[in-house]
Design a protein around this motif. Structure first.
Motif, mmCIF file in Angstrom:
data_model
loop_
_atom_site.group_PDB
_atom_site.id
_atom_site.type_symbol
_atom_site.label_atom_id
_atom_site.label_comp_id
_atom_site.label_asym_id
_atom_site.label_seq_id
_atom_site.Cartn_x
_atom_site.Cartn_y
_atom_site.Cartn_z
ATOM 1 N N GLU A 166 -13.098 -8.728 -9.762
ATOM 2 C CA GLU A 166 -11.977 -7.900 -9.306
ATOM 3 C C GLU A 166 -10.664 -8.372 -9.941
ATOM 4 O O GLU A 166 -9.793 -7.562 -10.276
ATOM 5 C CB GLU A 166 -11.868 -7.941 -7.786
ATOM 6 N N ASP A 173 0.790 -1.232 0.000
ATOM 7 C CA ASP A 173 0.000 0.000 0.000
ATOM 8 C C ASP A 173 0.826 1.288 0.000
ATOM 9 O O ASP A 173 0.428 2.272 -0.610
ATOM 10 C CB ASP A 173 -0.965 0.005 1.196
ATOM 11 N N PRO A 208 -3.942 -2.550 -2.372
ATOM 12 C CA PRO A 208 -5.287 -3.036 -2.049
ATOM 13 C C PRO A 208 -6.183 -2.869 -3.266
ATOM 14 O O PRO A 208 -5.887 -2.054 -4.162
ATOM 15 C CB PRO A 208 -5.739 -2.099 -0.911
ATOM 16 N N GLY A 209 -7.271 -3.602 -3.285
ATOM 17 C CA GLY A 209 -8.180 -3.529 -4.426
ATOM 18 C C GLY A 209 -8.763 -2.148 -4.648
ATOM 19 O O GLY A 209 -9.099 -1.774 -5.774
ATOM 20 N N HIS A 210 -8.872 -1.353 -3.570
ATOM 21 C CA HIS A 210 -9.494 -0.026 -3.680
ATOM 22 C C HIS A 210 -8.481 1.061 -4.028
ATOM 23 O O HIS A 210 -8.818 2.247 -4.073
ATOM 24 C CB HIS A 210 -10.177 0.342 -2.355
ATOM 25 N N SER A 211 -7.241 0.684 -4.279
ATOM 26 C CA SER A 211 -6.190 1.666 -4.552
ATOM 27 C C SER A 211 -6.232 2.120 -6.013
ATOM 28 O O SER A 211 -7.066 1.682 -6.802
ATOM 29 C CB SER A 211 -4.825 1.055 -4.228
ATOM 30 N N SER A 255 -4.732 2.461 -9.934
ATOM 31 C CA SER A 255 -4.381 1.350 -10.822
ATOM 32 C C SER A 255 -2.868 1.235 -10.995
ATOM 33 O O SER A 255 -2.158 2.245 -11.026
ATOM 34 C CB SER A 255 -5.046 1.523 -12.182
#
Length: 205
Positions: free
Chosen positions: A106, A63, A79-82, A84
């Motif tokens: 995802e 992260d 993290p997936g929400h970060s 690209s």
């Protein structure tokens, strides 16, 4: 197969450094995932590991791209929400980035957005995710068949479960509490490493 050890943000820096040094020779990658530590603490942690001889190539910063840049570590995990990975490499072409995913959708999105690999979980029931249903090996198999980038499995993985995961074509396994909460982390890392490095072709002979 690869063995990824992921820190679990439960140890003071001095103890964590000792554990990482102890397991460094047994694992392929060490993810520094310490969300409660400040950027300054993380930079000091990474610098200490490098001074102690932990190979730079094995370290992955979770992260905190700023920490990776300040310590000249070339691998990050997002993290997936970060943002690209594609955007990241446009600014910093030397960085390698993977992404955490929890579904087929995802996983596809991460690949499209430039991830070099995904960590998928949690595969088995784990105390780290109480009350959340495990996603299961079948979903891992589906993901590895759909993606062209490597898939690393995480969540409730034990040495005994490694052969099952090998059969669904994962690139590697990631272990957090299985190593870092054990009273003998090096011994556990060795147990995982032995299974990961097993030659399936030899077993069949």
């Amino acid at each position: 197969m690869e063995l990824h050890a992921v820190t679990n943000d439960s140890l003071p820096a001095e103890e964590l450094i000792k554990q990482i040094i102890a397991i460094a020779s047994e694992v392929d990658f060490i993810h520094i995932r310490e969300r409660s530590k400040t950027a300054s603490e993380l930079v000091d942690l990474v610098k200490s590991l490098l001074l102690e001889g932990v190979p730079k190539e094995k370290l992955i910063i979770n992260d905190r791209v700023d920490v990776a840049l300040l310590t000249n570590i070339h691998r990050v995990h997002l993290p997936g929400h970060s943002f690209s990975p594609k955007e990241l490499r446009e600014k910093f072409p030397h960085l390698h980035a993977g992404v955490s995913v929890h579904s087929i959708e995802e996983g596809k999105a991460a690949e499209k957005n430039g991830a070099e690999y995904v960590i998928f979980g949690h595969v088995y029931d784990t105390t780290c995710k109480p009350g959340l249903q495990a996603r299961g090996v079948q979903l891992v198999k589906e993901l590895t068949s759909l993606l062209s980038i490597p898939v690393v499995a995480i969540g409730g993985v034990t040495p005994e479960r490694v052969p099952e995961l090998r059969h669904v074509n994962v690139k590697g396994i990631a272990v957090m509490s299985g190593i870092f909460t054990h009273h003998q982390p090096r011994k556990m890392a060795q147990a995982f490493s032995k299974q990961v490095k097993e030659n399936p072709y030899e077993e069949a002979l």
